[in-house]
Design a protein around this motif. Sequence first.
Motif, short mmCIF file in Angstrom:
data_model
loop_
_atom_site.label_atom_id
_atom_site.label_comp_id
_atom_site.label_asym_id
_atom_site.label_seq_id
_atom_site.Cartn_x
_atom_site.Cartn_y
_atom_site.Cartn_z
N PRO A 80 0.84 -1.20 0.00
CA PRO A 80 0.00 0.00 0.00
C PRO A 80 0.87 1.25 0.00
CG PRO A 80 0.00 -1.03 2.16
CD PRO A 80 0.70 -1.97 1.24
N PRO A 81 0.41 2.33 -0.64
CA PRO A 81 1.18 3.57 -0.63
C PRO A 81 1.45 4.04 0.80
CG PRO A 81 -0.65 3.70 -2.18
CD PRO A 81 -0.84 2.44 -1.40
N ALA A 82 2.50 4.84 0.97
CA ALA A 82 2.91 5.29 2.30
C ALA A 82 1.80 6.02 3.02
CB ALA A 82 4.14 6.18 2.18
N ILE A 83 1.04 6.86 2.30
CA ILE A 83 -0.01 7.62 2.96
C ILE A 83 -1.10 6.70 3.51
CG2 ILE A 83 -1.30 7.99 0.82
CD1 ILE A 83 -2.19 10.68 1.92
N ILE A 84 -1.33 5.58 2.81
CA ILE A 84 -2.35 4.64 3.27
C ILE A 84 -1.91 4.01 4.59
CG2 ILE A 84 -3.67 2.60 2.68
CD1 ILE A 84 -4.19 5.04 0.90
N SER A 85 -0.66 3.59 4.64
CA SER A 85 -0.15 2.99 5.88
C SER A 85 -0.20 4.00 7.02
CB SER A 85 1.30 2.51 5.67
OG SER A 85 1.35 1.54 4.66
#
Length: 279
Positions: free
Chosen positions: A17-22
């Motif tokens: 998952p993209p960093a912002i999602i994490s």
Amino acid sequence: MQNVDNVLSQQVDLPSPPAIISQLTTMMSQEDVGSREIARVVETDQGFAARILKLVNSPFYGLARQITSVDDAISMIGITSLQQLLLGTSVMSNLGTDGSSLSIDDFWMHSFGVGVLAKHLLSGQSSDARNEAFMCGVLHDIGRLLFVKMDPERYERFYDGGQSVTDLEKETQWFGADHQQIGHALAQKWNFPPRFATAIAYHHLPDQTSDSTALVAAIHIADLTCHALDLGQSGNQFISYFSPSAWKNLELNEEVYEKAVRLALDEIRETETMIRAIS
């Protein structure tokens, strides 16, 4: 699941998952986090911020006034809906269909339809349960997108050859695992709620799990119905196996079912913006 691991290791790594999602997922697991704190993170990703504003101002929510700030949007739609949008957006941004004739618009129309109908099939349950049903419907066929990502040409040969969506054995022979198993593996890697992972793993075979019974049953019946109504297209040409126990678990009768279908079709016609909001 060892066979699934082998397939993935040989053909494609599950996307992270993209960093912002994490970052947002971690934040939203904290009880004392506020919408302003979440908004600050969301605003660092213009694309995701735009999707949130697009969604909250769409007919899906039917608000009387225009929402122009991310903070207000998050306060309005709530943490649960934000988590759902996170999942949907993440899948869209990481699992493309380049090199395949699979139409992403048709795919998401089918997925969206399954989510909306599943939500209405659980009309007697809590809003959280209905929201979960909607998101599981959106995500139920992510395994097929992974097949496209693995090998578009192989995907084309299988599905264009008229293989049945329910012939999971042939799908396993062709790809090394079926789309339910592959989708379940992605759901686990991305830390989807366990109920979501179960619905993805058993939406064609709800009788094989005792977990999240009503949720899995709702996705199963909704998927069947959307295929029968030719609502969108997820890559197959066939109607799935019908589970009588899923119908029974939902305590459906003809009148309740027809009402759910009518409401779902009305909502789908009115809220096609939702598809564009997560694409």
